[in-house]
Design a protein around this motif. Structure first.
Motif, PDB file in Angstrom:
ATOM      1  N   SER A   7     -20.745  -1.158  35.626  1.00  0.00           N
ATOM      2  CA  SER A   7     -19.491  -1.748  34.958  1.00  0.00           C
ATOM      3  C   SER A   7     -19.630  -3.065  34.075  1.00  0.00           C
ATOM      4  CB  SER A   7     -18.608  -1.875  36.075  1.00  0.00           C
ATOM      5  OG  SER A   7     -19.083  -2.631  37.051  1.00  0.00           O
ATOM      6  N   ALA A   8     -20.716  -3.642  34.035  1.00  0.00           N
ATOM      7  CA  ALA A   8     -20.974  -5.038  33.328  1.00  0.00           C
ATOM      8  C   ALA A   8     -20.639  -4.881  31.894  1.00  0.00           C
ATOM      9  CB  ALA A   8     -22.350  -5.518  33.602  1.00  0.00           C
ATOM     10  N   PRO A   9     -20.972  -3.816  31.195  1.00  0.00           N
ATOM     11  CA  PRO A   9     -20.570  -3.894  29.604  1.00  0.00           C
ATOM     12  C   PRO A   9     -18.996  -3.661  29.553  1.00  0.00           C
ATOM     13  CG  PRO A   9     -22.407  -2.404  29.915  1.00  0.00           C
ATOM     14  CD  PRO A   9     -22.013  -2.733  31.328  1.00  0.00           C
ATOM     15  N   TRP A  10     -18.580  -2.793  30.411  1.00  0.00           N
ATOM     16  CA  TRP A  10     -17.040  -2.763  30.436  1.00  0.00           C
ATOM     17  C   TRP A  10     -16.453  -4.248  30.685  1.00  0.00           C
ATOM     18  CZ3 TRP A  10     -14.240  -3.330  34.909  1.00  0.00           C
ATOM     19  CH2 TRP A  10     -12.667  -2.872  34.765  1.00  0.00           C
ATOM     20  N   ARG A  40     -15.548   5.098  30.952  1.00  0.00           N
ATOM     21  CA  ARG A  40     -16.553   3.946  30.401  1.00  0.00           C
ATOM     22  C   ARG A  40     -17.263   3.463  31.535  1.00  0.00           C
ATOM     23  NH1 ARG A  40     -13.369  -0.397  27.393  1.00  0.00           N
ATOM     24  NH2 ARG A  40     -15.564  -1.323  26.930  1.00  0.00           N
ATOM     25  N   ILE A  41     -17.124   3.777  32.610  1.00  0.00           N
ATOM     26  CA  ILE A  41     -17.982   3.444  33.699  1.00  0.00           C
ATOM     27  C   ILE A  41     -18.567   4.539  34.612  1.00  0.00           C
ATOM     28  CG2 ILE A  41     -17.905   2.134  36.152  1.00  0.00           C
ATOM     29  CD1 ILE A  41     -15.285   0.856  34.915  1.00  0.00           C
ATOM     30  N   GLY A  42     -20.067   4.462  34.578  1.00  0.00           N
ATOM     31  CA  GLY A  42     -20.716   5.393  35.171  1.00  0.00           C
ATOM     32  C   GLY A  42     -21.765   4.781  36.261  1.00  0.00           C
ATOM     33  N   LEU A  43     -22.398   5.542  36.846  1.00  0.00           N
ATOM     34  CA  LEU A  43     -23.333   5.256  37.895  1.00  0.00           C
ATOM     35  C   LEU A  43     -24.727   4.978  37.367  1.00  0.00           C
ATOM     36  CD1 LEU A  43     -22.915   7.893  40.758  1.00  0.00           C
ATOM     37  CD2 LEU A  43     -22.004   5.649  40.580  1.00  0.00           C
ATOM     38  N   PHE A  44     -25.370   3.778  37.674  1.00  0.00           N
ATOM     39  CA  PHE A  44     -26.617   3.593  37.339  1.00  0.00           C
ATOM     40  C   PHE A  44     -27.604   4.668  37.466  1.00  0.00           C
ATOM     41  CE2 PHE A  44     -25.518  -1.062  38.075  1.00  0.00           C
ATOM     42  CZ  PHE A  44     -25.966  -1.462  37.022  1.00  0.00           C
ATOM     43  N   PRO A  45     -28.562   5.199  36.570  1.00  0.00           N
ATOM     44  CA  PRO A  45     -29.432   6.049  37.005  1.00  0.00           C
ATOM     45  C   PRO A  45     -30.120   5.776  38.175  1.00  0.00           C
ATOM     46  CG  PRO A  45     -29.667   5.175  34.814  1.00  0.00           C
ATOM     47  CD  PRO A  45     -28.818   4.419  35.456  1.00  0.00           C
ATOM     48  N   GLY A  46     -30.263   6.904  38.870  1.00  0.00           N
ATOM     49  CA  GLY A  46     -30.988   6.914  40.330  1.00  0.00           C
ATOM     50  C   GLY A  46     -30.230   6.841  41.366  1.00  0.00           C
ATOM     51  N   THR A  47     -29.019   6.547  41.158  1.00  0.00           N
ATOM     52  CA  THR A  47     -28.012   6.446  42.210  1.00  0.00           C
ATOM     53  C   THR A  47     -27.839   7.567  43.310  1.00  0.00           C
ATOM     54  OG1 THR A  47     -26.575   4.390  41.107  1.00  0.00           O
ATOM     55  CG2 THR A  47     -25.616   5.698  42.964  1.00  0.00           C
ATOM     56  N   TRP A  48     -27.670   8.710  42.528  1.00  0.00           N
ATOM     57  CA  TRP A  48     -27.412   9.871  43.338  1.00  0.00           C
ATOM     58  C   TRP A  48     -28.491  10.155  44.105  1.00  0.00           C
ATOM     59  CZ3 TRP A  48     -29.364  14.812  44.216  1.00  0.00           C
ATOM     60  CH2 TRP A  48     -28.469  15.584  44.547  1.00  0.00           C
ATOM     61  N   GLN A  49     -29.801  10.153  43.625  1.00  0.00           N
ATOM     62  CA  GLN A  49     -30.935  10.195  44.204  1.00  0.00           C
ATOM     63  C   GLN A  49     -31.251   9.381  45.695  1.00  0.00           C
ATOM     64  OE1 GLN A  49     -30.571  10.237  40.962  1.00  0.00           O
ATOM     65  NE2 GLN A  49     -31.845  11.639  39.912  1.00  0.00           N
ATOM     66  N   ALA A  50     -30.874   8.298  45.143  1.00  0.00           N
ATOM     67  CA  ALA A  50     -31.109   7.230  46.381  1.00  0.00           C
ATOM     68  C   ALA A  50     -30.321   7.451  47.474  1.00  0.00           C
ATOM     69  CB  ALA A  50     -30.865   5.703  45.671  1.00  0.00           C
ATOM     70  N   LEU A  51     -29.008   7.566  47.107  1.00  0.00           N
ATOM     71  CA  LEU A  51     -27.926   7.671  48.247  1.00  0.00           C
ATOM     72  C   LEU A  51     -28.292   9.187  49.097  1.00  0.00           C
ATOM     73  CD1 LEU A  51     -24.679   6.734  46.618  1.00  0.00           C
ATOM     74  CD2 LEU A  51     -26.215   5.407  47.912  1.00  0.00           C
ATOM     75  N   ILE A  52     -28.683  10.228  48.344  1.00  0.00           N
ATOM     76  CA  ILE A  52     -29.012  11.457  48.909  1.00  0.00           C
ATOM     77  C   ILE A  52     -30.055  11.389  49.853  1.00  0.00           C
ATOM     78  CG2 ILE A  52     -29.836  13.804  48.525  1.00  0.00           C
ATOM     79  CD1 ILE A  52     -26.882  13.768  47.849  1.00  0.00           C
ATOM     80  N   ALA A  53     -31.251  10.547  49.384  1.00  0.00           N
ATOM     81  CA  ALA A  53     -32.278  10.297  49.960  1.00  0.00           C
ATOM     82  C   ALA A  53     -32.107   9.513  51.556  1.00  0.00           C
ATOM     83  CB  ALA A  53     -33.440   9.697  49.369  1.00  0.00           C
ATOM     84  N   LEU A  54     -31.302   8.428  51.437  1.00  0.00           N
ATOM     85  CA  LEU A  54     -30.554   7.717  52.558  1.00  0.00           C
ATOM     86  C   LEU A  54     -30.136   8.593  53.531  1.00  0.00           C
ATOM     87  CD1 LEU A  54     -29.449   4.411  51.191  1.00  0.00           C
ATOM     88  CD2 LEU A  54     -31.823   4.853  52.416  1.00  0.00           C
ATOM     89  N   LYS A  55     -29.376   9.505  53.175  1.00  0.00           N
ATOM     90  CA  LYS A  55     -28.332  10.377  53.953  1.00  0.00           C
ATOM     91  C   LYS A  55     -29.175  11.410  54.845  1.00  0.00           C
ATOM     92  CE  LYS A  55     -24.472  11.621  55.582  1.00  0.00           C
ATOM     93  NZ  LYS A  55     -23.565  10.482  56.487  1.00  0.00           N
ATOM     94  N   GLU A  56     -30.292  11.888  53.829  1.00  0.00           N
ATOM     95  CA  GLU A  56     -31.025  12.825  54.549  1.00  0.00           C
ATOM     96  C   GLU A  56     -32.252  12.297  55.428  1.00  0.00           C
ATOM     97  OE1 GLU A  56     -33.057  14.609  51.104  1.00  0.00           O
ATOM     98  OE2 GLU A  56     -31.858  15.940  50.550  1.00  0.00           O
TER      99      GLU A  56
END
Length: 207
Positions: free
Chosen positions: A18-21, A82-98
């Motif tokens: 969200s920094a650019p926004w 205008r605000i999205g997740l950083f690349p790799g966020t989905w994978q990191a959170l899924i990995a932690l949960k698993e």
């Protein structure tokens, strides 16, 4: 490295890009609430300052802070596209949960905004939302997250992108993680003394 049972995240600048926004709207916010505008060059310099120094340098009236925070949450909702997740966020959170790590979010942003950016699947993985916190009110919500998730403080970590996130984790009695891709300059974050420093999102999955 300590193994953690609970990973608590800041949102803006940590999971959400969200920094650019924020930079784009900062001077509009300054006009609305009567503090000093900043050039792009000064904004870059402010990345090395803690939040109290930023408030002092921009001459932000203290009484306006709650109103600014509320307005920012409203603007974030209006500008959600205008605000999205950083690349790799989905994978990191899924990995932690698993791996069995509980997930929580403590942020000054609104829960509805955060859930919308995460999407239904990721949002559903988060066990605790401590949202709408004041600039200096994160420690209390971090403690609440630890208690509600039933984690030992020694096995919980709060991960953020600003010096105040490190300070809040310390005040709550848990470990801190600093990400180098957010608002604060990496050198300034290092001086704050986080327990761990993350230089890429994939490192978070290794908690």
């Amino acid at each position: 490295m300590t193994s953690y049972d609970l990973a608590i995240f800041d949102f803006d600048g940590t999971l959400a890009d969200s920094a650019p926004w924020f930079i784009d709207i900062l001077n509009d916010i300054a006009d609305r609430f009567g503090f000093r505008q900043a050039s792009r060059e000064e904004i870059e310099l402010l990345r090395s300052c803690n939040i109290r120094e930023i408030i002092r340098r921009l001459e932000v009236p203290a009484w306006t802070l709650p109103y600014i925070a509320r307005h920012m949450r409203q603007r974030a909702a209006a500008d959600a596209d205008r605000i999205g997740l950083f690349p790799g966020t989905w994978q990191a959170l899924i990995a932690l949960k698993e791996k069995g790590v509980d997930l929580a979010i403590v942020s000054s942003n609104a829960e509805a905004n955060i859930r919308g950016t995460l999407g239904r699947e990721l949002a559903g993985l988060v066990a605790f939302y401590g949202c709408g916190s004041s600039l200096f009110g994160k420690a209390a919500k971090i403690r609440q997250a630890v208690k509600q998730c039933g984690a030992a403080r020694a096995r919980a970590i709060y991960i953020g992108d600003e010096m105040r996130d490190v300070e809040a984790a310390r005040a709550a009695g848990i470990a801190s993680g600093a990400v180098t891709w957010g608002y604060a300059a990496p050198a300034a974050l290092a001086q704050a003394g986080p327990t761990l420093t993350f230089r890429q999102m994939s490192e978070i999955a290794c908690l």
